[in-house]
Design a protein around this motif. Structure first.
Motif, PDB file in Angstrom:
ATOM      1  N   VAL A  55     -53.027 -27.762  46.234  1.00  0.00           N
ATOM      2  CA  VAL A  55     -51.876 -26.953  46.636  1.00  0.00           C
ATOM      3  C   VAL A  55     -50.637 -27.834  46.776  1.00  0.00           C
ATOM      4  O   VAL A  55     -49.540 -27.464  46.330  1.00  0.00           O
ATOM      5  N   SER A  56     -50.795 -29.003  47.372  1.00  0.00           N
ATOM      6  CA  SER A  56     -49.676 -29.929  47.536  1.00  0.00           C
ATOM      7  C   SER A  56     -49.129 -30.382  46.189  1.00  0.00           C
ATOM      8  O   SER A  56     -47.907 -30.476  46.002  1.00  0.00           O
ATOM      9  N   LEU A  57     -49.998 -30.653  45.254  1.00  0.00           N
ATOM     10  CA  LEU A  57     -49.557 -31.054  43.915  1.00  0.00           C
ATOM     11  C   LEU A  57     -48.760 -29.943  43.238  1.00  0.00           C
ATOM     12  O   LEU A  57     -47.691 -30.193  42.661  1.00  0.00           O
ATOM     13  N   LEU A  58     -49.254 -28.724  43.341  1.00  0.00           N
ATOM     14  CA  LEU A  58     -48.533 -27.606  42.731  1.00  0.00           C
ATOM     15  C   LEU A  58     -47.180 -27.360  43.404  1.00  0.00           C
ATOM     16  O   LEU A  58     -46.174 -27.094  42.724  1.00  0.00           O
ATOM     17  N   LEU A  59     -47.135 -27.467  44.723  1.00  0.00           N
ATOM     18  CA  LEU A  59     -45.864 -27.305  45.427  1.00  0.00           C
ATOM     19  C   LEU A  59     -44.891 -28.440  45.109  1.00  0.00           C
ATOM     20  O   LEU A  59     -43.673 -28.219  45.048  1.00  0.00           O
ATOM     21  N   THR A  60     -45.423 -29.636  44.881  1.00  0.00           N
ATOM     22  CA  THR A  60     -44.570 -30.757  44.488  1.00  0.00           C
ATOM     23  C   THR A  60     -43.931 -30.509  43.129  1.00  0.00           C
ATOM     24  O   THR A  60     -42.730 -30.748  42.947  1.00  0.00           O
ATOM     25  N   VAL A  61     -44.717 -30.037  42.195  1.00  0.00           N
ATOM     26  CA  VAL A  61     -44.178 -29.724  40.863  1.00  0.00           C
ATOM     27  C   VAL A  61     -43.125 -28.628  40.979  1.00  0.00           C
ATOM     28  O   VAL A  61     -42.055 -28.712  40.362  1.00  0.00           O
ATOM     29  N   LEU A  62     -43.395 -27.616  41.797  1.00  0.00           N
ATOM     30  CA  LEU A  62     -42.430 -26.542  42.005  1.00  0.00           C
ATOM     31  C   LEU A  62     -41.132 -27.078  42.607  1.00  0.00           C
ATOM     32  O   LEU A  62     -40.030 -26.704  42.164  1.00  0.00           O
ATOM     33  N   ALA A  63     -41.246 -27.954  43.605  1.00  0.00           N
ATOM     34  CA  ALA A  63     -40.054 -28.519  44.235  1.00  0.00           C
ATOM     35  C   ALA A  63     -39.260 -29.369  43.264  1.00  0.00           C
ATOM     36  O   ALA A  63     -38.019 -29.316  43.238  1.00  0.00           O
ATOM     37  N   VAL A  64     -39.941 -30.150  42.454  1.00  0.00           N
ATOM     38  CA  VAL A  64     -39.243 -30.997  41.476  1.00  0.00           C
ATOM     39  C   VAL A  64     -38.516 -30.134  40.454  1.00  0.00           C
ATOM     40  O   VAL A  64     -37.351 -30.397  40.115  1.00  0.00           O
ATOM     41  N   VAL A  65     -39.166 -29.098  39.978  1.00  0.00           N
ATOM     42  CA  VAL A  65     -38.528 -28.218  38.989  1.00  0.00           C
ATOM     43  C   VAL A  65     -37.316 -27.518  39.602  1.00  0.00           C
ATOM     44  O   VAL A  65     -36.248 -27.428  38.979  1.00  0.00           O
ATOM     45  N   ALA A  66     -37.465 -27.038  40.844  1.00  0.00           N
ATOM     46  CA  ALA A  66     -36.357 -26.343  41.499  1.00  0.00           C
ATOM     47  C   ALA A  66     -35.192 -27.300  41.774  1.00  0.00           C
ATOM     48  O   ALA A  66     -34.024 -26.950  41.565  1.00  0.00           O
ATOM     49  N   LEU A  67     -35.491 -28.494  42.255  1.00  0.00           N
ATOM     50  CA  LEU A  67     -34.429 -29.460  42.535  1.00  0.00           C
ATOM     51  C   LEU A  67     -33.808 -30.024  41.261  1.00  0.00           C
ATOM     52  O   LEU A  67     -32.630 -30.413  41.258  1.00  0.00           O
ATOM     53  N   ALA A  76     -34.246 -35.309  41.634  1.00  0.00           N
ATOM     54  CA  ALA A  76     -35.279 -34.422  42.167  1.00  0.00           C
ATOM     55  C   ALA A  76     -36.555 -35.215  42.469  1.00  0.00           C
ATOM     56  O   ALA A  76     -37.170 -35.034  43.520  1.00  0.00           O
ATOM     57  N   LEU A  77     -36.930 -36.102  41.559  1.00  0.00           N
ATOM     58  CA  LEU A  77     -38.105 -36.940  41.779  1.00  0.00           C
ATOM     59  C   LEU A  77     -37.902 -37.885  42.968  1.00  0.00           C
ATOM     60  O   LEU A  77     -38.811 -38.110  43.764  1.00  0.00           O
ATOM     61  N   VAL A  78     -36.691 -38.428  43.101  1.00  0.00           N
ATOM     62  CA  VAL A  78     -36.386 -39.325  44.215  1.00  0.00           C
ATOM     63  C   VAL A  78     -36.460 -38.576  45.548  1.00  0.00           C
ATOM     64  O   VAL A  78     -37.017 -39.081  46.528  1.00  0.00           O
ATOM     65  N   ILE A  79     -35.922 -37.379  45.601  1.00  0.00           N
ATOM     66  CA  ILE A  79     -35.938 -36.587  46.838  1.00  0.00           C
ATOM     67  C   ILE A  79     -37.364 -36.246  47.243  1.00  0.00           C
ATOM     68  O   ILE A  79     -37.750 -36.406  48.417  1.00  0.00           O
ATOM     69  N   VAL A  80     -38.179 -35.808  46.302  1.00  0.00           N
ATOM     70  CA  VAL A  80     -39.567 -35.460  46.604  1.00  0.00           C
ATOM     71  C   VAL A  80     -40.350 -36.712  47.017  1.00  0.00           C
ATOM     72  O   VAL A  80     -41.136 -36.682  47.969  1.00  0.00           O
ATOM     73  N   ALA A  81     -40.107 -37.823  46.348  1.00  0.00           N
ATOM     74  CA  ALA A  81     -40.781 -39.076  46.717  1.00  0.00           C
ATOM     75  C   ALA A  81     -40.368 -39.514  48.117  1.00  0.00           C
ATOM     76  O   ALA A  81     -41.196 -40.008  48.892  1.00  0.00           O
ATOM     77  N   LEU A  83     -39.478 -37.550  50.562  1.00  0.00           N
ATOM     78  CA  LEU A  83     -40.166 -36.660  51.501  1.00  0.00           C
ATOM     79  C   LEU A  83     -41.621 -37.096  51.716  1.00  0.00           C
ATOM     80  O   LEU A  83     -42.109 -37.113  52.845  1.00  0.00           O
ATOM     81  N   TYR A  84     -42.285 -37.463  50.625  1.00  0.00           N
ATOM     82  CA  TYR A  84     -43.657 -37.954  50.755  1.00  0.00           C
ATOM     83  C   TYR A  84     -43.704 -39.274  51.519  1.00  0.00           C
ATOM     84  O   TYR A  84     -44.624 -39.518  52.312  1.00  0.00           O
ATOM     85  N   ALA A  85     -42.739 -40.146  51.301  1.00  0.00           N
ATOM     86  CA  ALA A  85     -42.682 -41.405  52.043  1.00  0.00           C
ATOM     87  C   ALA A  85     -42.475 -41.142  53.533  1.00  0.00           C
ATOM     88  O   ALA A  85     -43.088 -41.806  54.385  1.00  0.00           O
ATOM     89  N   LEU A  86     -41.630 -40.178  53.864  1.00  0.00           N
ATOM     90  CA  LEU A  86     -41.397 -39.823  55.262  1.00  0.00           C
ATOM     91  C   LEU A  86     -42.672 -39.283  55.917  1.00  0.00           C
ATOM     92  O   LEU A  86     -43.027 -39.664  57.037  1.00  0.00           O
ATOM     93  N   VAL A  87     -43.372 -38.425  55.213  1.00  0.00           N
ATOM     94  CA  VAL A  87     -44.634 -37.892  55.728  1.00  0.00           C
ATOM     95  C   VAL A  87     -45.647 -39.031  55.913  1.00  0.00           C
ATOM     96  O   VAL A  87     -46.363 -39.083  56.923  1.00  0.00           O
ATOM     97  N   ALA A  88     -45.702 -39.964  54.972  1.00  0.00           N
ATOM     98  CA  ALA A  88     -46.627 -41.093  55.073  1.00  0.00           C
ATOM     99  C   ALA A  88     -46.311 -41.969  56.287  1.00  0.00           C
ATOM    100  O   ALA A  88     -47.216 -42.413  56.996  1.00  0.00           O
ATOM    101  N   VAL A  89     -45.034 -42.203  56.544  1.00  0.00           N
ATOM    102  CA  VAL A  89     -44.634 -43.010  57.705  1.00  0.00           C
ATOM    103  C   VAL A  89     -45.013 -42.299  59.003  1.00  0.00           C
ATOM    104  O   VAL A  89     -45.529 -42.927  59.940  1.00  0.00           O
ATOM    105  N   ILE A  90     -44.800 -40.992  59.064  1.00  0.00           N
ATOM    106  CA  ILE A  90     -45.147 -40.231  60.272  1.00  0.00           C
ATOM    107  C   ILE A  90     -46.657 -40.248  60.505  1.00  0.00           C
ATOM    108  O   ILE A  90     -47.124 -40.467  61.628  1.00  0.00           O
TER     109      ILE A  90
END
Length: 125
Positions: A55-67, A76-81, A83-90
């Protein structure tokens, strides 16, 4: 001094070995029960993580396409990356409370809290 009756000693020894064998069997059954609960929870968690990953992979693709329509593909790839880096740090910062404490609590509750049947059997009759 009186000598103990050999048949009484043999009877005591037989009773003691039977008691120890029963306690060992109870311990093995408790271990099997605990391990089955742990393994079933681990398998359930693994399946859940796998589904959430898809589900996360599909939502990531959706977010990249939308951005990508708004900012371009590279941004778009930088923004999504990011966000993932922020989640990883948390998650890394909260790893003790998220994983270690909950696992220790679950395993200690599972293996060290006696069940109702065990406490009833341990009472003298």
């Amino acid at each position: 001094m009186q000598q103990a009756n050999p048949s009484k000693l043999e009877e005591l020894y037989a009773g003691l070995t039977e008691y120890l064998n029963l306690k060992f069997d109870l311990w093995k059954l408790s271990l099997v029960e605990g391990l089955s609960v742990v393994l079933s929870r681990a398998l359930t968690t693994l399946i859940l993580v796998l589904c959430l990953t898809v589900v996360s992979l599909l939502l990531t693709v959706l977010a990249v396409v939308a951005l990508a329509e708004v900012t371009g593909l590279a941004w778009a790839l930088v923004i999504v990356a990011a966000l993932y880096a922020l989640v990883a740090v948390i998650v890394f910062a909260r790893r003790k409370t998220l994983f270690t404490d909950s696992m220790v609590a679950m395993l200690s509750k599972l293996f060290f809290n006696p069940t109702q049947n065990e406490t009833e059997e341990d009472l003298p009759q």
